[in-house]
Enzyme design. Sequence first.
Site, PDB file in Angstrom:
ATOM      1  N   GLY A 101    -107.243 -17.311 -10.710  1.00  0.00           N
ATOM      2  CA  GLY A 101    -107.890 -16.663 -11.861  1.00  0.00           C
ATOM      3  C   GLY A 101    -108.973 -15.713 -11.403  1.00  0.00           C
ATOM      4  O   GLY A 101    -109.050 -14.565 -11.840  1.00  0.00           O
ATOM      5  N   GLY A 123    -104.891 -23.723 -15.464  1.00  0.00           N
ATOM      6  CA  GLY A 123    -106.295 -23.595 -15.840  1.00  0.00           C
ATOM      7  C   GLY A 123    -106.916 -22.628 -14.867  1.00  0.00           C
ATOM      8  O   GLY A 123    -107.116 -22.954 -13.699  1.00  0.00           O
ATOM      9  N   HIS A 124    -107.134 -21.402 -15.309  1.00  0.00           N
ATOM     10  CA  HIS A 124    -107.645 -20.358 -14.425  1.00  0.00           C
ATOM     11  C   HIS A 124    -109.071 -20.011 -14.831  1.00  0.00           C
ATOM     12  O   HIS A 124    -109.323 -19.648 -15.979  1.00  0.00           O
ATOM     13  CB  HIS A 124    -106.724 -19.121 -14.491  1.00  0.00           C
ATOM     14  CG  HIS A 124    -105.333 -19.406 -13.982  1.00  0.00           C
ATOM     15  ND1 HIS A 124    -104.325 -18.484 -13.991  1.00  0.00           N
ATOM     16  CD2 HIS A 124    -104.812 -20.524 -13.421  1.00  0.00           C
ATOM     17  CE1 HIS A 124    -103.239 -19.024 -13.469  1.00  0.00           C
ATOM     18  NE2 HIS A 124    -103.510 -20.264 -13.126  1.00  0.00           N
ATOM     19  N   THR A 184     -94.298 -29.126 -10.736  1.00  0.00           N
ATOM     20  CA  THR A 184     -94.195 -28.737 -12.132  1.00  0.00           C
ATOM     21  C   THR A 184     -92.743 -28.298 -12.369  1.00  0.00           C
ATOM     22  O   THR A 184     -91.910 -28.350 -11.460  1.00  0.00           O
ATOM     23  CB  THR A 184     -95.236 -27.641 -12.487  1.00  0.00           C
ATOM     24  OG1 THR A 184     -95.257 -27.490 -13.909  1.00  0.00           O
ATOM     25  CG2 THR A 184     -94.933 -26.298 -11.813  1.00  0.00           C
ATOM     26  N   THR A 242    -109.544 -27.889 -14.340  1.00  0.00           N
ATOM     27  CA  THR A 242    -109.905 -27.022 -15.464  1.00  0.00           C
ATOM     28  C   THR A 242    -109.171 -27.435 -16.732  1.00  0.00           C
ATOM     29  O   THR A 242    -109.676 -27.294 -17.833  1.00  0.00           O
ATOM     30  CB  THR A 242    -109.502 -25.568 -15.109  1.00  0.00           C
ATOM     31  OG1 THR A 242    -109.967 -25.283 -13.806  1.00  0.00           O
ATOM     32  CG2 THR A 242    -110.084 -24.557 -16.061  1.00  0.00           C
TER      33      THR A 242
HETATM   34  P1  GDP Z   1    -106.785 -21.287 -10.282  1.00  0.00           P
HETATM   35  O1  GDP Z   1    -106.065 -22.304 -11.109  1.00  0.00           O
HETATM   36  O2  GDP Z   1    -106.050 -20.958  -9.026  1.00  0.00           O
HETATM   37  O3  GDP Z   1    -107.182 -20.073 -11.056  1.00  0.00           O
HETATM   38  O4  GDP Z   1    -108.130 -21.993  -9.811  1.00  0.00           O
HETATM   39  P2  GDP Z   1    -109.155 -22.823 -10.756  1.00  0.00           P
HETATM   40  O5  GDP Z   1    -109.872 -21.881 -11.627  1.00  0.00           O
HETATM   41  O6  GDP Z   1    -108.440 -23.976 -11.396  1.00  0.00           O
HETATM   42  O7  GDP Z   1    -110.082 -23.460  -9.656  1.00  0.00           O
HETATM   43  C1  GDP Z   1    -110.824 -22.686  -8.765  1.00  0.00           C
HETATM   44  C2  GDP Z   1    -112.315 -23.004  -8.962  1.00  0.00           C
HETATM   45  O8  GDP Z   1    -113.052 -22.480  -7.878  1.00  0.00           O
HETATM   46  C3  GDP Z   1    -112.906 -22.347 -10.202  1.00  0.00           C
HETATM   47  O9  GDP Z   1    -113.919 -23.183 -10.701  1.00  0.00           O
HETATM   48  C4  GDP Z   1    -113.485 -21.044  -9.672  1.00  0.00           C
HETATM   49  O10 GDP Z   1    -114.582 -20.576 -10.450  1.00  0.00           O
HETATM   50  C5  GDP Z   1    -113.966 -21.479  -8.321  1.00  0.00           C
HETATM   51  N1  GDP Z   1    -113.915 -20.449  -7.272  1.00  0.00           N
HETATM   52  C6  GDP Z   1    -113.019 -19.456  -7.085  1.00  0.00           C
HETATM   53  N2  GDP Z   1    -113.279 -18.789  -5.940  1.00  0.00           N
HETATM   54  C7  GDP Z   1    -114.368 -19.375  -5.409  1.00  0.00           C
HETATM   55  C8  GDP Z   1    -115.125 -19.158  -4.192  1.00  0.00           C
HETATM   56  O11 GDP Z   1    -114.816 -18.304  -3.372  1.00  0.00           O
HETATM   57  N3  GDP Z   1    -116.181 -20.002  -3.984  1.00  0.00           N
HETATM   58  C9  GDP Z   1    -116.526 -20.985  -4.845  1.00  0.00           C
HETATM   59  N4  GDP Z   1    -117.572 -21.745  -4.535  1.00  0.00           N
HETATM   60  N5  GDP Z   1    -115.854 -21.207  -5.986  1.00  0.00           N
HETATM   61  C10 GDP Z   1    -114.784 -20.426  -6.244  1.00  0.00           C
HETATM   62  P1  IMO Z   2    -103.161 -23.799 -11.911  1.00  0.00           P
HETATM   63  O1  IMO Z   2    -102.399 -22.626 -12.447  1.00  0.00           O
HETATM   64  C1  IMO Z   2    -103.020 -27.793 -10.125  1.00  0.00           C
HETATM   65  C2  IMO Z   2     -99.792 -30.429 -11.482  1.00  0.00           C
HETATM   66  C3  IMO Z   2    -100.152 -31.644 -12.340  1.00  0.00           C
HETATM   67  C4  IMO Z   2     -99.045 -32.590 -11.921  1.00  0.00           C
HETATM   68  C5  IMO Z   2     -97.841 -31.694 -11.751  1.00  0.00           C
HETATM   69  C6  IMO Z   2     -96.911 -31.623 -12.961  1.00  0.00           C
HETATM   70  O2  IMO Z   2    -104.467 -24.035 -12.576  1.00  0.00           O
HETATM   71  O3  IMO Z   2    -103.247 -23.750 -10.428  1.00  0.00           O
HETATM   72  P2  IMO Z   2     -97.076 -30.471 -15.361  1.00  0.00           P
HETATM   73  O4  IMO Z   2     -98.049 -30.678 -16.479  1.00  0.00           O
HETATM   74  O5  IMO Z   2     -97.013 -29.075 -14.881  1.00  0.00           O
HETATM   75  O6  IMO Z   2     -95.724 -31.035 -15.654  1.00  0.00           O
HETATM   76  O7  IMO Z   2     -97.661 -31.366 -14.140  1.00  0.00           O
HETATM   77  O8  IMO Z   2     -98.369 -30.380 -11.498  1.00  0.00           O
HETATM   78  N1  IMO Z   2    -100.272 -29.126 -12.010  1.00  0.00           N
HETATM   79  C7  IMO Z   2    -101.276 -28.443 -11.471  1.00  0.00           C
HETATM   80  N2  IMO Z   2    -102.096 -28.729 -10.442  1.00  0.00           N
HETATM   81  N3  IMO Z   2    -103.118 -26.596 -10.755  1.00  0.00           N
HETATM   82  C8  IMO Z   2    -102.286 -26.290 -11.772  1.00  0.00           C
HETATM   83  O9  IMO Z   2    -102.267 -25.072 -12.345  1.00  0.00           O
HETATM   84  C9  IMO Z   2    -101.334 -27.240 -12.196  1.00  0.00           C
HETATM   85  N4  IMO Z   2    -100.379 -27.258 -13.162  1.00  0.00           N
HETATM   86  C10 IMO Z   2     -99.735 -28.415 -13.024  1.00  0.00           C
HETATM   87  O10 IMO Z   2    -101.434 -32.129 -12.020  1.00  0.00           O
HETATM   88  O11 IMO Z   2     -99.349 -33.161 -10.674  1.00  0.00           O
HETATM   89 MG    MG Z   3    -106.410 -24.143 -11.993  1.00  0.00          MG
END
Ligand code: GDP
Ligand code: IMO
Ligand code: MG
Length: 426
Positions: free
Chosen positions: A17, A40-41, A236, A296
């Site tokens: 994200g 969850g981004h 997933t 997230t």
């Molecule tokens: P995504 O699902 O790949 O979009 O990642 P998430 O948003 O679920 O989780 C990444 C978390 O790390 C979020 O809370 C971001 O705000 C945070 N994040 C992303 N890049 C960085 C970084 O370079 N440093 C730190 N400390 N946090 C980061």
């Molecule tokens: P983002 O886009 C991390 C994991 C769940 C579970 C498995 C199956 O934020 O990186 P589902 O509800 O998709 O059938 O769950 O996949 N999972 C994730 N783990 N980041 C995600 O998305 C995920 N989306 C699903 O925790 O283990």
């Molecule tokens: Mg995420």
Amino acid sequence: MAAVVLVGAQWGDEGKGKITDFLAEKADCVVRYQGGSNAGHTVEVKNEKFMLHLIPSGILNPDTLCIIGNGVVVDMQEVIEEIKGLQKRGIDTANLRISLRAPLVIPYHKKIDAVEDRSSRIGTTQRGIGPAYADKINRTGFRICDLLADRNFFKEQFKRQVENKNWILEELYGETGFNPQELLAQLMNQVEVLRPYLADTSYLVYRAIQEGHKVLFEGAQGTLLDIDHGTYPYVTSSSATAGGACTGVGIGPTSINRVLGVVKAYTTRVGEGPFPTELHDNVGILLRERGAEFGTTTGRTRRCGWLDAVILRYAARINGLTDLAITKLDVLDSLPTVKICVAYRYKGTLIYEFPESGSILKQCEPEYLELAGWQQDLSKITAYEKLPAQARAYVEKIEELTGIKQALIAVGPQRKQTIITRTVFD
Ligand code: GDP
Ligand code: IMO
Ligand code: MG
């Protein structure tokens, strides 16, 4: 012309994200191609934090066209709530488009997901993802366009499906079912709210590419959660690898120019399944706390461990990565030494390729390479040359082990905490 696929290289939550939002400043169009509200981004700009589940992470840039492609399973209620949440915070959503071909997540999918996860113990997000994709593949699902076509025909089909699902819920699991009329009325109301956003998105993306616009395909989840290439069955139900972008948007592979793998500087995983470099010690706790590793979407604690180059090499191969975006380097700031897994030891033999079976992976012991830590705050560094030598050595070791060059390094959650080493979009 630039069409770039952005994909998670590990088990999701790599910071896709944040990187998408950063690149969206330059991109004309950001497209989600798979997954659903299980994603969850997180995007942080100035002092504001946004959590996006279905809406592409480019939405904070008012000039960027944001598309939910046909490969995404759409829970219309969730989209409506996300739109409302953004609008309340002053974010313009007029540039959002949703594919008419996208399959629907219907409340019975969520209920079946929750009930079935009790026995399958995958630890799903309970957003109805598996059951919705199962219906799509089984040809028993409904797409957004079905709600707008022949109403009488649709009504009949829908009623029959709800009866089938009620049988599963009531007879098999002893749960309560759904009233078909009420459910249908809900869906019809929701599709009316979303009508201004609905479009033939494959055509929109095709045109954008033809006109030389910069298009970013935002993957959800990650390589090891991919239905075909991930750690099955702990995955997933969608194609989270780069190949999914073609079918999930409706574009040909020849349209794609680059594939950017988002790599967290260590490894995390949510839910069940094998994880060779998982740490159960103080370093694991430090990574979780400094990295704020809490989900997230579900708020669950993320399991944490050292970086795994066996996984990254596999991700480079499966996705055809051309560039890396390394995130969360700052989380390792205080460590005196950092480790990278370079191979697995399985029954006394070293293996370098990611194994196909979970029962093998479960028995793999990581072989580590130990590097010096940098023990400095990286969070304010804006140029690669300014990074401490040990941090550069860590990044360059990742490049060497994967054979892929980095283009971006993130040293904090904020948009501006991003170091550019190679241009992705001019
Ligand atoms: P995504 O699902 O790949 O979009 O990642 P998430 O948003 O679920 O989780 C990444 C978390 O790390 C979020 O809370 C971001 O705000 C945070 N994040 C992303 N890049 C960085 C970084 O370079 N440093 C730190 N400390 N946090 C980061
Ligand atoms: P983002 O886009 C991390 C994991 C769940 C579970 C498995 C199956 O934020 O990186 P589902 O509800 O998709 O059938 O769950 O996949 N999972 C994730 N783990 N980041 C995600 O998305 C995920 N989306 C699903 O925790 O283990
Ligand atoms: Mg995420």
